[in-house]
Design a protein around this motif. Structure first.
Motif, mmCIF file in Angstrom:
data_model
loop_
_atom_site.group_PDB
_atom_site.id
_atom_site.type_symbol
_atom_site.label_atom_id
_atom_site.label_comp_id
_atom_site.label_asym_id
_atom_site.label_seq_id
_atom_site.Cartn_x
_atom_site.Cartn_y
_atom_site.Cartn_z
ATOM 1 N N TYR A 70 18.250 -8.544 25.225
ATOM 2 C CA TYR A 70 16.573 -8.034 24.858
ATOM 3 C C TYR A 70 15.956 -9.148 24.001
ATOM 4 N N GLY A 71 16.733 -9.998 23.237
ATOM 5 C CA GLY A 71 16.086 -10.799 22.382
ATOM 6 C C GLY A 71 16.255 -10.378 20.855
ATOM 7 N N PHE A 72 16.314 -11.083 19.821
ATOM 8 C CA PHE A 72 16.377 -10.736 18.719
ATOM 9 C C PHE A 72 15.000 -9.982 18.091
ATOM 10 N N PRO A 73 15.386 -8.820 17.369
ATOM 11 C CA PRO A 73 13.882 -7.916 16.889
ATOM 12 C C PRO A 73 13.385 -8.526 15.941
ATOM 13 N N LEU A 74 12.393 -9.654 16.090
ATOM 14 C CA LEU A 74 11.565 -10.624 15.175
ATOM 15 C C LEU A 74 10.918 -9.563 14.213
ATOM 16 N N ILE A 75 10.037 -9.081 14.866
ATOM 17 C CA ILE A 75 8.971 -8.456 14.004
ATOM 18 C C ILE A 75 8.959 -6.944 14.543
ATOM 19 N N SER A 76 9.023 -6.802 15.591
ATOM 20 C CA SER A 76 8.809 -5.373 16.238
ATOM 21 C C SER A 76 9.344 -5.083 17.655
ATOM 22 N N LYS A 77 9.572 -3.898 17.854
ATOM 23 C CA LYS A 77 10.085 -3.775 19.252
ATOM 24 C C LYS A 77 9.116 -4.061 20.315
ATOM 25 N N GLU A 78 7.615 -4.075 20.082
ATOM 26 C CA GLU A 78 6.662 -4.534 20.935
ATOM 27 C C GLU A 78 6.917 -6.088 21.125
ATOM 28 N N PRO B 188 27.176 3.133 20.177
ATOM 29 C CA PRO B 188 26.564 2.327 21.229
ATOM 30 C C PRO B 188 27.370 1.582 22.081
ATOM 31 N N LYS B 189 26.979 1.386 23.121
ATOM 32 C CA LYS B 189 27.776 0.956 24.692
ATOM 33 C C LYS B 189 27.580 -0.645 24.334
ATOM 34 N N MET B 190 26.551 -1.512 23.469
ATOM 35 C CA MET B 190 26.528 -2.806 23.206
ATOM 36 C C MET B 190 26.515 -2.876 21.875
ATOM 37 N N ASN B 191 27.223 -4.109 21.514
ATOM 38 C CA ASN B 191 27.050 -4.358 20.059
ATOM 39 C C ASN B 191 25.813 -5.291 19.723
ATOM 40 N N PHE B 192 25.458 -5.479 18.627
ATOM 41 C CA PHE B 192 24.363 -6.026 18.283
ATOM 42 C C PHE B 192 23.982 -7.560 18.988
ATOM 43 N N PHE B 193 25.059 -8.310 18.905
ATOM 44 C CA PHE B 193 24.845 -9.591 19.835
ATOM 45 C C PHE B 193 24.597 -9.610 21.208
ATOM 46 N N GLN B 194 25.128 -8.288 21.980
ATOM 47 C CA GLN B 194 24.750 -8.085 23.218
ATOM 48 C C GLN B 194 23.490 -7.743 23.322
ATOM 49 N N VAL B 195 23.047 -6.872 22.321
ATOM 50 C CA VAL B 195 21.605 -6.189 22.425
ATOM 51 C C VAL B 195 20.673 -7.734 22.448
ATOM 52 N N CYS B 196 20.966 -8.495 21.431
ATOM 53 C CA CYS B 196 20.192 -9.504 21.283
ATOM 54 C C CYS B 196 20.124 -10.683 22.399
#
Length: 129
Positions: free
Chosen positions: A103-111, A92-100
């Motif tokens: 876009y925010g931490f994936p708490l419950i779902s993508k929605e 991926p172009k972004m690591n997990f920290f950059q995604v969070c």
């Protein structure tokens, strides 16, 4: 095309051989539509994607698989994936920290994550006025 929950329940109750035949037919349709070079199997190394890749390669042995090499998964998954031929391993172009962060931490779902992202954009637009 969306399906009703009743349709999904009905499909779940079908015999395995019917499900495999339906899957093969769908794969054939995609290959007919996009060509063998335009169809890929998303391959995580888990049981479901391994079965799907096996079914796809029964009909099209040369079909390509794609594995996303992300640092949050077990290293054994990548080792397992590497035992297969014709698999593109992408990073991926972004690591997990950059995604969070973006876009925010994936708490419950993508929605839920999408709602959080929308709220952040809204707040940012209000605060920048």
């Amino acid at each position: 095309m969306k399906h009703t929950i009743q349709e999904l329940w009905q499909w779940q109750s079908l015999p395995l051989n019917v499900k495999v035949s339906m899957t093969k037919e769908r794969i054939r349709n995609w290959v007919d539509e996009y060509g063998i070079d335009g169809v890929y199997v998303g391959f995580s190394g888990g049981k479901d994607s391994t079965v799907l890749l096996d079914i796809a390669r029964q009909e099209f042995p040369e079909i390509k698989a794609v594995f996303a090499d992300i640092p949050t998964q077990y290293p054994e998954l990548k080792q397992f994936v590497e035992t297969f031929e014709n698999v593109d391993i992408i990073k991926p172009k972004m690591n997990f920290f950059q995604v969070c962060e973006k876009y925010g931490f994936p708490l419950i779902s993508k929605e839920v994550s999408e709602c959080v992202m929308g709220a952040r954009k809204y707040l940012t637009s209000i605060l920048s006025e």
